[in-house]
Design a protein around this motif. Structure first.
Motif, PDB file in Angstrom:
ATOM      1  N   LEU A   1       0.835  -1.202   0.000  1.00  0.00           N
ATOM      2  CA  LEU A   1       0.000   0.000   0.000  1.00  0.00           C
ATOM      3  C   LEU A   1       0.872   1.255   0.000  1.00  0.00           C
ATOM      4  N   VAL A   2       1.967   1.217   0.757  1.00  0.00           N
ATOM      5  CA  VAL A   2       2.899   2.337   0.830  1.00  0.00           C
ATOM      6  C   VAL A   2       4.017   2.159  -0.197  1.00  0.00           C
ATOM      7  N   ASP A   3       4.300   0.933  -0.541  1.00  0.00           N
ATOM      8  CA  ASP A   3       5.295   0.568  -1.547  1.00  0.00           C
ATOM      9  C   ASP A   3       6.715   0.936  -1.141  1.00  0.00           C
ATOM     10  N   GLU A   4       7.104   0.576   0.083  1.00  0.00           N
ATOM     11  CA  GLU A   4       8.495   0.714   0.504  1.00  0.00           C
ATOM     12  C   GLU A   4       9.282  -0.427  -0.130  1.00  0.00           C
ATOM     13  N   VAL A   5      10.351  -0.097  -0.845  1.00  0.00           N
ATOM     14  CA  VAL A   5      11.171  -1.095  -1.527  1.00  0.00           C
ATOM     15  C   VAL A   5      12.586  -1.038  -0.976  1.00  0.00           C
ATOM     16  N   VAL A   6      13.138  -2.220  -0.630  1.00  0.00           N
ATOM     17  CA  VAL A   6      14.514  -2.303  -0.159  1.00  0.00           C
ATOM     18  C   VAL A   6      15.214  -3.453  -0.873  1.00  0.00           C
ATOM     19  N   LYS A   7      16.500  -3.248  -1.127  1.00  0.00           N
ATOM     20  CA  LYS A   7      17.312  -4.331  -1.675  1.00  0.00           C
ATOM     21  C   LYS A   7      17.705  -5.213  -0.499  1.00  0.00           C
ATOM     22  N   VAL A   8      17.342  -6.488  -0.552  1.00  0.00           N
ATOM     23  CA  VAL A   8      17.563  -7.363   0.592  1.00  0.00           C
ATOM     24  C   VAL A   8      18.726  -8.341   0.408  1.00  0.00           C
ATOM     25  N   THR A   9      19.021  -8.690  -0.835  1.00  0.00           N
ATOM     26  CA  THR A   9      20.044  -9.712  -1.074  1.00  0.00           C
ATOM     27  C   THR A   9      20.678  -9.504  -2.439  1.00  0.00           C
ATOM     28  N   GLU A  10      21.963  -9.872  -2.553  1.00  0.00           N
ATOM     29  CA  GLU A  10      22.603  -9.977  -3.858  1.00  0.00           C
ATOM     30  C   GLU A  10      23.558 -11.154  -3.806  1.00  0.00           C
ATOM     31  N   ALA A  11      23.697 -11.814  -4.949  1.00  0.00           N
ATOM     32  CA  ALA A  11      24.526 -13.013  -4.995  1.00  0.00           C
ATOM     33  C   ALA A  11      25.064 -13.222  -6.403  1.00  0.00           C
ATOM     34  N   THR A  12      26.163 -13.959  -6.481  1.00  0.00           N
ATOM     35  CA  THR A  12      26.717 -14.389  -7.757  1.00  0.00           C
ATOM     36  C   THR A  12      26.873 -15.903  -7.683  1.00  0.00           C
ATOM     37  N   LEU A  13      26.303 -16.593  -8.673  1.00  0.00           N
ATOM     38  CA  LEU A  13      26.339 -18.050  -8.708  1.00  0.00           C
ATOM     39  C   LEU A  13      26.866 -18.520 -10.053  1.00  0.00           C
ATOM     40  N   THR A  14      27.509 -19.686 -10.057  1.00  0.00           N
ATOM     41  CA  THR A  14      27.993 -20.271 -11.299  1.00  0.00           C
ATOM     42  C   THR A  14      27.297 -21.603 -11.523  1.00  0.00           C
ATOM     43  N   TYR A  15      26.851 -21.786 -12.756  1.00  0.00           N
ATOM     44  CA  TYR A  15      26.162 -23.007 -13.188  1.00  0.00           C
ATOM     45  C   TYR A  15      26.983 -23.646 -14.294  1.00  0.00           C
ATOM     46  N   VAL A  16      26.927 -24.967 -14.405  1.00  0.00           N
ATOM     47  CA  VAL A  16      27.584 -25.661 -15.502  1.00  0.00           C
ATOM     48  C   VAL A  16      26.510 -26.348 -16.337  1.00  0.00           C
ATOM     49  N   ALA A  17      26.646 -26.255 -17.651  1.00  0.00           N
ATOM     50  CA  ALA A  17      25.726 -26.940 -18.561  1.00  0.00           C
ATOM     51  C   ALA A  17      26.023 -28.435 -18.508  1.00  0.00           C
ATOM     52  N   THR A  18      24.971 -29.244 -18.449  1.00  0.00           N
ATOM     53  CA  THR A  18      25.159 -30.692 -18.375  1.00  0.00           C
ATOM     54  C   THR A  18      24.359 -31.393 -19.459  1.00  0.00           C
ATOM     55  N   ASP A  19      24.838 -32.577 -19.825  1.00  0.00           N
ATOM     56  CA  ASP A  19      24.147 -33.385 -20.839  1.00  0.00           C
ATOM     57  C   ASP A  19      23.165 -34.337 -20.168  1.00  0.00           C
ATOM     58  N   GLU A  20      22.594 -35.247 -20.945  1.00  0.00           N
ATOM     59  CA  GLU A  20      21.591 -36.179 -20.405  1.00  0.00           C
ATOM     60  C   GLU A  20      22.178 -37.132 -19.362  1.00  0.00           C
ATOM     61  N   ASP A  21      23.504 -37.296 -19.357  1.00  0.00           N
ATOM     62  CA  ASP A  21      24.160 -38.126 -18.344  1.00  0.00           C
ATOM     63  C   ASP A  21      24.668 -37.283 -17.173  1.00  0.00           C
ATOM     64  N   ARG A  22      24.260 -36.024 -17.148  1.00  0.00           N
ATOM     65  CA  ARG A  22      24.646 -35.063 -16.104  1.00  0.00           C
ATOM     66  C   ARG A  22      26.148 -34.798 -16.064  1.00  0.00           C
ATOM     67  N   GLN A  23      26.774 -34.881 -17.216  1.00  0.00           N
ATOM     68  CA  GLN A  23      28.188 -34.564 -17.370  1.00  0.00           C
ATOM     69  C   GLN A  23      28.309 -33.183 -18.008  1.00  0.00           C
ATOM     70  N   PRO A  24      29.376 -32.434 -17.691  1.00  0.00           N
ATOM     71  CA  PRO A  24      29.536 -31.106 -18.304  1.00  0.00           C
ATOM     72  C   PRO A  24      29.537 -31.197 -19.834  1.00  0.00           C
ATOM     73  N   ARG A  25      28.943 -30.193 -20.449  1.00  0.00           N
ATOM     74  CA  ARG A  25      28.917 -30.118 -21.909  1.00  0.00           C
ATOM     75  C   ARG A  25      29.214 -28.688 -22.323  1.00  0.00           C
ATOM     76  N   PRO A  26      29.793 -28.497 -23.512  1.00  0.00           N
ATOM     77  CA  PRO A  26      30.063 -27.141 -23.975  1.00  0.00           C
ATOM     78  C   PRO A  26      28.768 -26.363 -24.188  1.00  0.00           C
ATOM     79  N   LEU A  27      28.833 -25.070 -23.943  1.00  0.00           N
ATOM     80  CA  LEU A  27      27.685 -24.201 -24.227  1.00  0.00           C
ATOM     81  C   LEU A  27      27.538 -24.046 -25.732  1.00  0.00           C
ATOM     82  N   PRO A  28      26.311 -23.885 -26.209  1.00  0.00           N
ATOM     83  CA  PRO A  28      26.138 -23.613 -27.631  1.00  0.00           C
ATOM     84  C   PRO A  28      26.630 -22.199 -27.956  1.00  0.00           C
ATOM     85  N   PRO A  29      26.943 -21.925 -29.223  1.00  0.00           N
ATOM     86  CA  PRO A  29      27.352 -20.551 -29.584  1.00  0.00           C
ATOM     87  C   PRO A  29      26.275 -19.553 -29.188  1.00  0.00           C
ATOM     88  N   ALA A  30      26.705 -18.336 -28.874  1.00  0.00           N
ATOM     89  CA  ALA A  30      25.756 -17.284 -28.439  1.00  0.00           C
ATOM     90  C   ALA A  30      24.837 -16.876 -29.572  1.00  0.00           C
TER      91      ALA A  30
END
Length: 132
Positions: free
Chosen positions: A103-132
């Protein structure tokens, strides 16, 4: 603690929006940090999956900062963007804002994070990313 913000980031759409419920908090109404971390991981995975064009797995939480508490009933908006791309990995920066009282619309930044993900294949092994 960081000063209050007055608006959500302009020109950007959140990748996820959620309201924490009583089951996500302690008896005082403070939302568990682990619950917030899991939501950040979900939000970060969305652009990673898009960039990887498929399955990804979280391999690292590079940084994670809780700037303000989160309360039951806050409307949380998660903003995520790819900040680095490797051969098989995607690093994503996530920012979380809470609308305290819609109702008042007070907004605060509560969290920030940096995470890394790896692309995996159907066997859950790392796979190269496709071209952008």
């Amino acid at each position: 603690m960081e000063a209050h913000t007055t608006t959500l980031p302009e020109g950007r759409m959140p990748v996820l929006r959620v309201v924490p419920m009583p089951a996500d908090a302690n008896v005082h109404g403070d939302v568990f940090g682990g619950w917030i971390m899991s939501q950040v991981d979900i939000a970060g995975s969305l652009p990673a999956v898009r960039r990887a064009n498929g399955r990804v797995a979280t391999v690292a939480v590079n940084s994670f900062v809780f700037k303000q508490p989160v309360f039951v009933g806050d409307l949380l908006s998660f903003y995520a963007e790819v900040v680095k791309v490797g051969r098989t990995s995607v690093t994503v920066f996530v920012e979380v804002y809470a609308q305290r009282n819609r109702l008042v619309d007070e907004v605060v930044k509560v969290t920030e994070a940096t995470l890394t993900y790896v692309a995996t294949d159907e066997d859950r092994q790392p796979r190269p990313l496709p071209p952008a």
